[in-house]
Design an enzyme around this catalytic site. Sequence first.
Site, PDB file in Angstrom:
ATOM      1  N   THR B  47      41.216  26.505  52.726  1.00  0.00           N
ATOM      2  CA  THR B  47      41.358  27.143  51.423  1.00  0.00           C
ATOM      3  C   THR B  47      42.622  26.625  50.752  1.00  0.00           C
ATOM      4  O   THR B  47      43.635  26.371  51.419  1.00  0.00           O
ATOM      5  CB  THR B  47      41.297  28.683  51.520  1.00  0.00           C
ATOM      6  OG1 THR B  47      41.292  29.213  50.196  1.00  0.00           O
ATOM      7  CG2 THR B  47      42.436  29.268  52.321  1.00  0.00           C
ATOM      8  N   GLU B  48      42.528  26.423  49.432  1.00  0.00           N
ATOM      9  CA  GLU B  48      43.551  25.663  48.698  1.00  0.00           C
ATOM     10  C   GLU B  48      44.940  26.261  48.827  1.00  0.00           C
ATOM     11  O   GLU B  48      45.944  25.562  48.707  1.00  0.00           O
ATOM     12  CB  GLU B  48      43.190  25.609  47.196  1.00  0.00           C
ATOM     13  CG  GLU B  48      41.958  24.805  46.872  1.00  0.00           C
ATOM     14  CD  GLU B  48      40.725  25.673  46.806  1.00  0.00           C
ATOM     15  OE1 GLU B  48      40.410  26.369  47.807  1.00  0.00           O
ATOM     16  OE2 GLU B  48      40.053  25.653  45.758  1.00  0.00           O
ATOM     17  N   ASN B  49      45.019  27.574  49.004  1.00  0.00           N
ATOM     18  CA  ASN B  49      46.329  28.215  49.019  1.00  0.00           C
ATOM     19  C   ASN B  49      47.033  28.114  50.367  1.00  0.00           C
ATOM     20  O   ASN B  49      47.980  28.846  50.617  1.00  0.00           O
ATOM     21  CB  ASN B  49      46.215  29.680  48.576  1.00  0.00           C
ATOM     22  CG  ASN B  49      45.216  30.471  49.391  1.00  0.00           C
ATOM     23  OD1 ASN B  49      44.092  30.033  49.569  1.00  0.00           O
ATOM     24  ND2 ASN B  49      45.622  31.623  49.888  1.00  0.00           N
ATOM     25  N   SER B  89      48.327  21.129  51.263  1.00  0.00           N
ATOM     26  CA  SER B  89      46.949  21.572  51.122  1.00  0.00           C
ATOM     27  C   SER B  89      46.137  20.596  50.279  1.00  0.00           C
ATOM     28  O   SER B  89      45.000  20.252  50.610  1.00  0.00           O
ATOM     29  CB  SER B  89      46.922  22.967  50.493  1.00  0.00           C
ATOM     30  OG  SER B  89      45.611  23.462  50.447  1.00  0.00           O
TER      31      SER B  89
END
Lengths: 243, 222
Positions: B47-49, B89
């Site tokens: 997940t991007e975060n 990320s």
Amino acid sequence: MDKTVSDLATAVAGIEDGMTVMIGGFGGSGSPIELIHALIDRYRETGHPKDLVVINNNAGNGHVGLAALIEAGMVHKLICSFPRSADPVVFTEMYLAGGIELELVPQGTLAERIRAGGAGIPAFYTPSSYGTDLAKDKPVAEFDGRMYVQERWLKADVALVKADTADTFGNLTYRMAARNFNPLMCMAASEAIVQASRIVDAGGIDPEVVVTPGIFVQKVVEVADPLQEEDLNRANAAYSLEA
Amino acid sequence: MEKLSNNQIAWRAAQDIADGAYVNLGIGFPEKVAQFQPDGREAIFHTENGLLGFGQAPEAGSEDWDLINAGKKAVTLKPGAAFFHHADSFAMVRGSHLDVAILGAYEVAENGDLANWSTGPKGVPAVGGAMDLVHGAKRVAVITDHVTKKGQPKLVKRCSLPLTGVGCVTRVYTSLAVIDIENGRFVLREKLPGLSLEDLQAVTGAELLVPGAVADLVVPEV
């Protein structure tokens, strides 16, 4: 050396009108709510700082934290990737009324522009946004048969950052996914102001687990049991000027 | 016209994810793909975060709001999870480290162009990680209904909505078919068994190439 400051008001006292302020966090995770609210308190008392350029992934949620900063009228431009949230009414209404500028940046480009700012790299090429509206008027170049967009670094006068543990030298650890933009913003700002859940003496953090080395940090203030934006919003909290 | 449910489209997309694959699922509909991993296979979700190896949502009341996904939803950690900052990320995203990204779409064009971030100039524009996710993953797949709510084709000759990325999509899983994008053309791989090629073509906005056998798209009730 001791980078600890005694309280939140002292920590944000040097932020002036027109400054560019990076604010860490992704949504509520890693958002330095107490530092933001301290800045709003100062504005309420003195009328400053205003006309801020704020860099954050989002545009606030509900009426606390970044949303409250915008609602107070302190922000004239926002640089972000996703100005939507469960309750984006503050930013949305101000933007649609022409009361705040928006620079929309793809999320990975935003992160890398901040990293570049902290790393002394004035520009770089990325495939992201090539051929889209967000690449309009930006230089492009071909490398090994693919097209890339030139992006510029982002730097700031100040970063407001949330960490988990800090030591007196400014070495930082973060809690879970609250890390997100925080380490990058420490690097890219002339002055990184950090709220940490606990501050320990130098030596109190194992050097093997330091995420942000203290060289990137200028001020540290302890905020035990920090607020979470999501909890505040579920309680319909508002940190408005009239509060 | 008979068609697959969203769960069934997600199930079909999940069958192509290998054991040990690193996968990013777009916010919303694509998140369903995680529910349908075949037995014996385990993908690692990004997940991007700044998190690899997250699991399903926690029970209501036990959320930890420092532990969320890119949709700002609370998640849990699986053994072997890792946290990292946002630049790392997106290095994973753009640097060809992800095996698969599965995204939603407003439109997909036969040349691989994707429109999935904006329906036009009205309102507040928001892009998030969409323009990054279409670059770098070894496969960029789209899951979508075959047509819009008004019945218009979502697979088109050229996108009319603002682009997310150019020439980036490699496979499309729809409610009617599985279609690859090769050399700027839609190549039909699978279709619902009861659906004629003519009827499928009629709801597709660009020519479907059929270079070989077309497999039946058979999906269990899920």
